[in-house]
Motif scaffolding. Sequence first.
Motif, PDB file in Angstrom:
ATOM      1  N   ARG A 277      37.385  39.016  46.080  1.00  0.00           N
ATOM      2  CA  ARG A 277      37.190  37.949  44.670  1.00  0.00           C
ATOM      3  C   ARG A 277      36.281  38.393  43.698  1.00  0.00           C
ATOM      4  NH1 ARG A 277      39.337  32.147  45.931  1.00  0.00           N
ATOM      5  NH2 ARG A 277      37.419  32.322  47.206  1.00  0.00           N
ATOM      6  N   ASN A 278      35.153  38.559  44.477  1.00  0.00           N
ATOM      7  CA  ASN A 278      33.945  38.801  43.613  1.00  0.00           C
ATOM      8  C   ASN A 278      33.867  40.307  42.846  1.00  0.00           C
ATOM      9  OD1 ASN A 278      32.566  36.461  44.710  1.00  0.00           O
ATOM     10  ND2 ASN A 278      32.241  37.420  46.579  1.00  0.00           N
ATOM     11  N   PHE A 279      34.936  40.794  43.388  1.00  0.00           N
ATOM     12  CA  PHE A 279      34.979  42.393  42.525  1.00  0.00           C
ATOM     13  C   PHE A 279      36.560  42.643  42.193  1.00  0.00           C
ATOM     14  CE2 PHE A 279      31.857  42.275  45.999  1.00  0.00           C
ATOM     15  CZ  PHE A 279      30.670  42.912  45.176  1.00  0.00           C
ATOM     16  N   PRO A 280      36.790  41.932  41.113  1.00  0.00           N
ATOM     17  CA  PRO A 280      38.252  41.768  40.792  1.00  0.00           C
ATOM     18  C   PRO A 280      38.731  43.077  40.208  1.00  0.00           C
ATOM     19  CG  PRO A 280      36.542  40.596  39.127  1.00  0.00           C
ATOM     20  CD  PRO A 280      35.747  41.104  40.300  1.00  0.00           C
ATOM     21  N   GLU A 281      37.809  43.939  39.811  1.00  0.00           N
ATOM     22  CA  GLU A 281      38.320  45.496  39.095  1.00  0.00           C
ATOM     23  C   GLU A 281      38.367  46.356  40.458  1.00  0.00           C
ATOM     24  OE1 GLU A 281      40.059  46.030  36.314  1.00  0.00           O
ATOM     25  OE2 GLU A 281      39.976  43.625  36.420  1.00  0.00           O
ATOM     26  N   VAL A 282      37.938  46.028  41.520  1.00  0.00           N
ATOM     27  CA  VAL A 282      38.273  46.970  42.589  1.00  0.00           C
ATOM     28  C   VAL A 282      39.505  47.102  43.387  1.00  0.00           C
ATOM     29  CG1 VAL A 282      37.528  47.716  45.125  1.00  0.00           C
ATOM     30  CG2 VAL A 282      35.770  46.944  42.990  1.00  0.00           C
TER      31      VAL A 282
END
Length: 309
Positions: A277-282
């Motif tokens: 969730r801390n890296f939504p574009e991964v």
Amino acid sequence: MNRRQFSKVTSLTLLGSGMLANLPIGATNFKSHSKLRLGGPVFEKYDSPDSWVKVVKTLGYRAAYCPVGLNANSQEIKAYEKAAKDADILIAEVGAWSNPISPDPKMAKEAFEKCTASLDLADKIGAKCCVNIAGSRDMENWAGPHPKNFSDETFEMIVMTTRKIIDEVKPSRTFFTLEAMPWVFPESPDAYLRLIKAIDRKSFAVHLDPVNMMVSPAVFFRNGDLIKECFKKLGPNIKSIHAKDLILKQGTFMPEFNEVRPGLGSMDYRVFLAELRNFPEVPLMMEHLQTAEEYLEGAEFIREIERKI
């Protein structure tokens, strides 16, 4: 299914079989609310950017494997890039599966050429990354174990080969990444950090697959801790992720792991998705399943965990 065949699998027609009409309950309504860049291979035939987008959207995916091959022309590449952007579909990765550190000079040369061509395609189409494994010193098995795989010599070969691939292409908007394997570098978060420092290229990054780091039962039973460590140490460098699950077989005297679809194993997906969730574009890309049904079931399991957390 072999991951190298993910781009265009034409052996099954989902629409023709009515498969897409039988999405798991809740999947259709969930598509518009999910922030997760979930994706997987598509089994349905497509012959244009529009038909590809329709298939991806029908499956509820917000990420996809590269829809064209290395033989695609510039017009085709641009058309698919635009279609993906207009539909808010993230092209996650271009696979370069090969063995650039092979002891066979011919195989190593062919692998290098495949890696540079794949990285060039990833850069042109705007994919998040081009991904390969480091390879193997085994003459026959391009992705197999070998006594020399963890030697200092092999580490230096991986560093020099990766630098050469990146320097040949000079990508401006994508990354060349290595996926972890249990029997060659990088096999752990710290091994990734060591490679990042040694390779010393801005266009080198991480492709995360926690299942491939399950090198012992001790790691397996505490896989949530490993997942947290991966995101803590590697987070900003992670460009794409593979979603799988794993079981430890019973009734054996030595550890033996089997891959299964997400939801049937012991990988801690609550921790996995909470960290993601801390890296939504991964993008989170499913792989290695055998049937379209398994992918639908795996996707629904992942979405259900996302809803719960």
